[in-house]
Structures are given as C-alpha cells and as structure tokens.
Design a protein around this motif. Structure first.
Motif, PDB file in Angstrom:
ATOM      1  N   LYS A 224       0.979  -1.472  -0.213  1.00  0.00           N
ATOM      2  CA  LYS A 224       0.059  -0.302  -0.153  1.00  0.00           C
ATOM      3  C   LYS A 224       1.021   1.232   0.225  1.00  0.00           C
ATOM      4  N   ALA A 225       0.261   2.176  -0.599  1.00  0.00           N
ATOM      5  CA  ALA A 225       1.197   3.615  -1.244  1.00  0.00           C
ATOM      6  C   ALA A 225       0.071   3.879  -0.921  1.00  0.00           C
ATOM      7  N   PRO A 226      -0.328   6.131  -0.458  1.00  0.00           N
ATOM      8  CA  PRO A 226      -0.950   6.794  -0.799  1.00  0.00           C
ATOM      9  C   PRO A 226      -1.216   7.237  -1.982  1.00  0.00           C
ATOM     10  N   MET A 227       0.238   7.339  -2.739  1.00  0.00           N
ATOM     11  CA  MET A 227       0.483   8.453  -3.543  1.00  0.00           C
ATOM     12  C   MET A 227       0.133   7.014  -4.876  1.00  0.00           C
ATOM     13  N   GLN A 275       3.034  12.138 -13.922  1.00  0.00           N
ATOM     14  CA  GLN A 275       3.303  13.452 -12.686  1.00  0.00           C
ATOM     15  C   GLN A 275       2.499  13.385 -11.974  1.00  0.00           C
ATOM     16  N   LEU A 276       3.392  13.341 -11.050  1.00  0.00           N
ATOM     17  CA  LEU A 276       3.165  12.906  -9.526  1.00  0.00           C
ATOM     18  C   LEU A 276       2.905  14.694  -8.396  1.00  0.00           C
ATOM     19  N   GLN A 277       1.133  14.668  -8.551  1.00  0.00           N
ATOM     20  CA  GLN A 277       0.539  15.862  -8.027  1.00  0.00           C
ATOM     21  C   GLN A 277       0.523  16.264  -6.899  1.00  0.00           C
ATOM     22  N   ARG A 278       0.887  17.038  -6.264  1.00  0.00           N
ATOM     23  CA  ARG A 278       1.016  17.374  -4.215  1.00  0.00           C
ATOM     24  C   ARG A 278       0.755  18.633  -4.373  1.00  0.00           C
ATOM     25  N   GLY A 279      -0.561  19.041  -4.156  1.00  0.00           N
ATOM     26  CA  GLY A 279      -1.094  20.386  -3.796  1.00  0.00           C
ATOM     27  C   GLY A 279      -1.081  20.866  -5.091  1.00  0.00           C
ATOM     28  N   ASN A 280      -0.534  21.817  -5.115  1.00  0.00           N
ATOM     29  CA  ASN A 280       0.137  22.678  -6.717  1.00  0.00           C
ATOM     30  C   ASN A 280       1.371  22.425  -7.444  1.00  0.00           C
ATOM     31  N   GLY A 281       1.889  21.247  -6.661  1.00  0.00           N
ATOM     32  CA  GLY A 281       3.303  21.232  -7.650  1.00  0.00           C
ATOM     33  C   GLY A 281       3.588  19.654  -7.934  1.00  0.00           C
ATOM     34  N   ILE A 283       5.564  16.399 -10.081  1.00  0.00           N
ATOM     35  CA  ILE A 283       7.405  15.983  -9.863  1.00  0.00           C
ATOM     36  C   ILE A 283       7.272  15.705 -11.184  1.00  0.00           C
ATOM     37  N   ASP A 284       7.427  14.891 -12.489  1.00  0.00           N
ATOM     38  CA  ASP A 284       7.790  13.938 -13.356  1.00  0.00           C
ATOM     39  C   ASP A 284       8.292  12.634 -13.041  1.00  0.00           C
ATOM     40  N   LEU A 285       7.793  11.548 -12.850  1.00  0.00           N
ATOM     41  CA  LEU A 285       7.897  10.183 -13.310  1.00  0.00           C
ATOM     42  C   LEU A 285       8.358   9.089 -13.953  1.00  0.00           C
ATOM     43  N   ILE A 286       9.546   9.129 -14.970  1.00  0.00           N
ATOM     44  CA  ILE A 286       9.532   8.762 -15.557  1.00  0.00           C
ATOM     45  C   ILE A 286      10.052   6.658 -15.828  1.00  0.00           C
ATOM     46  N   GLY A 287       9.622   5.836 -16.156  1.00  0.00           N
ATOM     47  CA  GLY A 287       9.683   4.715 -17.026  1.00  0.00           C
ATOM     48  C   GLY A 287      10.775   4.268 -17.454  1.00  0.00           C
ATOM     49  N   VAL A 288      11.567   3.511 -17.960  1.00  0.00           N
ATOM     50  CA  VAL A 288      11.918   2.905 -19.176  1.00  0.00           C
ATOM     51  C   VAL A 288      11.711   1.193 -19.376  1.00  0.00           C
ATOM     52  N   GLU A 289      11.944   1.006 -20.254  1.00  0.00           N
ATOM     53  CA  GLU A 289      12.606  -0.921 -20.163  1.00  0.00           C
ATOM     54  C   GLU A 289      13.928  -0.598 -20.514  1.00  0.00           C
ATOM     55  N   LYS A 303      11.755   8.965 -26.243  1.00  0.00           N
ATOM     56  CA  LYS A 303      10.323   8.789 -25.963  1.00  0.00           C
ATOM     57  C   LYS A 303      10.096   8.904 -24.552  1.00  0.00           C
ATOM     58  N   ALA A 304      10.993   8.551 -24.001  1.00  0.00           N
ATOM     59  CA  ALA A 304       9.597   8.723 -22.513  1.00  0.00           C
ATOM     60  C   ALA A 304      10.124   9.573 -22.078  1.00  0.00           C
ATOM     61  N   THR A 305      10.871  11.172 -22.723  1.00  0.00           N
ATOM     62  CA  THR A 305      10.755  11.895 -21.694  1.00  0.00           C
ATOM     63  C   THR A 305      10.668  13.028 -22.950  1.00  0.00           C
ATOM     64  N   ALA A 306       9.582  12.874 -23.884  1.00  0.00           N
ATOM     65  CA  ALA A 306       9.977  13.808 -25.120  1.00  0.00           C
ATOM     66  C   ALA A 306       8.985  15.076 -25.019  1.00  0.00           C
ATOM     67  N   ASN A 307       7.710  14.442 -23.722  1.00  0.00           N
ATOM     68  CA  ASN A 307       7.334  15.486 -23.628  1.00  0.00           C
ATOM     69  C   ASN A 307       7.237  16.189 -22.037  1.00  0.00           C
ATOM     70  N   LEU A 308       8.404  15.987 -21.604  1.00  0.00           N
ATOM     71  CA  LEU A 308       8.516  16.959 -20.330  1.00  0.00           C
ATOM     72  C   LEU A 308       9.237  18.446 -20.581  1.00  0.00           C
ATOM     73  N   LYS A 309       8.892  19.057 -19.977  1.00  0.00           N
ATOM     74  CA  LYS A 309       9.106  20.174 -19.717  1.00  0.00           C
ATOM     75  C   LYS A 309      11.646  20.562 -19.242  1.00  0.00           C
ATOM     76  N   GLU A 310      11.715  21.308 -19.473  1.00  0.00           N
ATOM     77  CA  GLU A 310      13.246  21.072 -19.557  1.00  0.00           C
ATOM     78  C   GLU A 310      13.483  20.986 -17.578  1.00  0.00           C
ATOM     79  N   LYS A 311      13.049  21.982 -17.308  1.00  0.00           N
ATOM     80  CA  LYS A 311      13.457  22.283 -15.800  1.00  0.00           C
ATOM     81  C   LYS A 311      12.610  21.893 -15.132  1.00  0.00           C
ATOM     82  N   SER A 312      11.823  20.911 -15.082  1.00  0.00           N
ATOM     83  CA  SER A 312      10.752  19.415 -14.612  1.00  0.00           C
ATOM     84  C   SER A 312      11.991  19.117 -13.157  1.00  0.00           C
ATOM     85  N   PHE A 313      11.479  19.090 -12.438  1.00  0.00           N
ATOM     86  CA  PHE A 313      11.728  18.194 -11.133  1.00  0.00           C
ATOM     87  C   PHE A 313      11.741  16.284 -12.340  1.00  0.00           C
TER      88      PHE A 313
END
Length: 408
Positions: A224-227, A275-281, A283-289, A303-313
C-alpha cells in the motif's frame, strides 16, 4: 567435440586436485580416525553426483528446484576447499624449497620433503570454516534477512510541496525463487511499515516466465502507498532466457506479465512518464524498459521524456545501473534521481559501513549498490528484494530502500 572433451577432462583434473589437497588437511589432523577420511570422500562424492544430476535435469521452463540446491552445494563445497588448497599448496612450495636446500647443502637428515605441519592444516580448516558457516547461513537465513536502507536527498529545485516526500524502492523480486511464504509476507509487511508516499518497483518480477508470480499475487497485492505504486520491466521479465515453443507463446507470456502488474496494483511504465501531483506542485516520474550494457536495450529515454519540460523535477526508473553511466548522466534533460537494481550485489560480499564495501559485482559494475552522485545527478542501486540462481545471500542482504526528498 575433442575440445569439449579436453575441457571436461581438465575440469575433472582441477576438481580432483582441489579435493586431494583438502583431503590432506583432514588426513593430517585425523591420522587415525578412519571414519573422518571415509566421511570426507562420501560427502564429496554425494556433492558431485548431485551436481551432475542437477545439470542433467535442469529445465528453465519447469524451474527445477534442484538447480538452486546444486548451486548451493557447489559453492558450499568448493569455496572452503579452495581456501585449504591455497594454504597447503603454499606449504608444499615451502617444503619443496626446504628439501632442495637440504639436499644441496648435504643435509641428509629426514626425507627430501619435510612432513606436513599440523598447525598449517589446522589454520586452513579454521579459515575454511568461516565461509562454510557464512554460506550455510546465507542459504538458510540470509536470503530472507530483509534490511531497510534509508537515505535523505536534498535538492535546490525540489517543489516545496514535495519537501519530505518519501519513496520506498524495491527491485528484483524474482518470484520464481521464493520458497517460504511466511518470510515473504514478513518482507511485504516491512515494506508497508515504512508508510512511504509512493512505492517504486525497478524490475525483474520473475526469473523467466509470468507463471512464477501466480502463487504470490495475493501476497504482493497487500502493498500500500497513498500516492500509488509504479513499476518497470527488468531483463528477466521479457522471457529472453528460455526457449519458447513459438514466438506467439513468448508474446502471450509477456502480455500476462503486464496483466499481473495491473492485478498487483502497479502502474507499469514502458518508455513513458506521468506527473505526480501534490497540492500545486508536481514532479515527473519516468519509466524506461530495460537498457543494459551487455544486455537487451529496449529502453528509449528520448521517447520516455519527449513531452517533458526542461526544468521539471525528474525521477527515472531504469532497471540496469549501467544505463546511468552510458546514457542518463549526460542526457540532454537533467534527471535528478535514477533508481536501479539488477546487480543484487551478486548476493555475496562484505559491507561494514565506513570501513569496507566490496562484492564481486564491483568487477562488473562501477555502481553496484547504494547511493551515488555524479554531475549533480543521483543514482540509487537497490540490492534486490529476492534472489536468483544461488538460493542465498552472504553479506549482501535483501533490501528495502526508503528515500526522503528534501528541499535545500
């Protein structure tokens, strides 16, 4: 064919040499105890016959448990004998030169080779007993001796809402190797006791085929994990290490494995992100094969990061730590934290915090267990939750990792 026969003969000769030397130690210490000498050869013969039987009956598809027992017996028998060989062979060199010197100087007292010294055999057997006991402990207890490893990581650009965010990482479950439900349930309970915000599994759910996980689905559903719970594939998950009756059978096996991830409550990431959302913040979670140096390279970080913002966590799950050195640390997008597994720390080594950290895995991987930082990027290599081939762990215990993210 002749080359194969020659290799087999050389191997038999080598094993025979090891056993002959090991026997000399017992013979020196127990010169009159006939039962000790016979017992030594009976045990050795049993080990070699069982190993031969294990090789002849080994079947990846059936996951014959004799293979694990065979590996255990081989290691349990061979490593202590190699230690004895080192001691006694060294003594024989000394005896040879001593005898040669006596002959050249005209000293005719005694035989050409002095008698084997009893204390050398005692020292050899005493030292050989240490790995023997350690390996026995690793097989009977060590493989389920779960350890929680905790790390706190600080980042300048971590969103404020994620200050104190906790991740539990597990890796390399290798469900086809489990043989004790009660101890496995203890490990799962220990994961839940960490009460982390999220659980991330970094690959190798099975050894070879999806059916290995079927008996353990109910057990791992308790995580179990809340998020949420998220996962990726490891090199063993694709079924590349066994012969399939058809390509379709291999594809169906992989599809079933995808379903099992879903039944376990894991969101499987295959060269994608969320995206993992917490309040207004966020972070990006990326998973590759799986992408590994010397292994299959199905992972596609572009491919896994194609649509991500450059400065996102960014947090990346990538099974093989060699991906970090070969691709991730110099990747065009800055990836703050990479989570890997794969090495198991070879399930054998010595770790004394602040003093020594060594495993045969270090000969293959520069980053093989624990936390690393390079070019401002972090990599954590989990030592693995399960075990593979050798049904034990010696000095490198099964790991549950808890990472706490803090904002500087």
């Amino acid at each position: 064919m002749l080359a194969i026969i020659l290799r087999i003969l050389l191997f038999i000769l080598f094993i025979g040499l090891i056993d002959w030397y090991a026997y000399q130690a017992f013979k020196t210490l127990f010169p009159t105890q006939f039962w000790v000498k016979i017992g030594y050869w009976v045990f050795s013969l049993f080990v070699y016959l069982f190993i031969a039987y294990g090789f002849l009956t080994f079947n990846r598809e059936a996951m014959n448990p004799n293979f694990g027992r065979m590996v255990s017996l081989l290691i349990l028998s061979l490593i202590p004998k190699l230690i004895i060989l080192t001691f006694l062979f060294g003594e024989d060199i000394t005896r040879f030169f001593t005898g040669t010197y006596q002959s050249l100087t005209g000293n005719k007292e005694g035989d050409f080779l002095p008698d084997r010294r009893k204390f050398v055999s005692q020292a050899a057997l005493a030292l050989a007993a240490i790995p023997f006991v350690g390996i026995l402990h690793g097989v009977l207890i060590g493989k389920y001796r779960y350890r929680v490893m905790k790390h706190t990581l600080e980042f300048d650009d971590l969103p404020e809402e994620f200050d104190g965010f906790t991740i539990t990482q597990i890796s390399d479950i290798h469900s086809g190797s489990f043989d004790n439900k009660k101890k496995l349930e203890y490990g799962v309970d220990l994961i839940n006791q960490q009460e982390s915000d999220i659980i991330l599994f970094t690959g190798d759910l099975v050894n070879n085929h999806s059916g290995e996980m079927e008996p353990w689905i109910e057990t791992f559903q308790k995580l179990k994990a809340p998020m949420g719970k998220y996962s990726i594939l490891g090199n063993h998950d694709y079924g590349d290490y066994m012969a399939w009756p058809s390509r379709e059978a291999k594809v169906q096996n992989l599809q079933r494995l995808f379903q099992i991830h879903e039944e376990l409550g894991f969101k499987l990431l295959r060269n994608e992100n969320l995206q993992l959302q917490r309040g207004n913040g966020s972070i990006d979670l990326i998973g590759v094969e799986n992408w590994g140096k010397g292994f299959a390279q199905y992972g596609d970080l572009n491919k896994a990061t194609a649509n991500l913002k450059e400065k996102s966590f960014k947090i990346l799950m990538s099974h093989d730590p060699s991906h970090f050195d070969e691709v991730v640390k110099n990747f065009s997008q800055f990836i703050h934290l990479t989570l890997s597994g794969h090495t198991h720390g070879m399930q054998f080594g010595i770790e004394i915090p602040g003093w020594i950290k060594w495993s045969p895995a270090s000969l293959r991987y520069s980053k093989w267990a624990g936390l690393y930082e390079e070019l401002g990027r972090y990599l954590h290599v989990n030592r693995g939750f399960g075990f593979l081939a050798f049904p034990g762990r010696v000095g490198i215990w099964p790991e549950i990792t808890v990472l706490e993210l803090r904002r500087k």
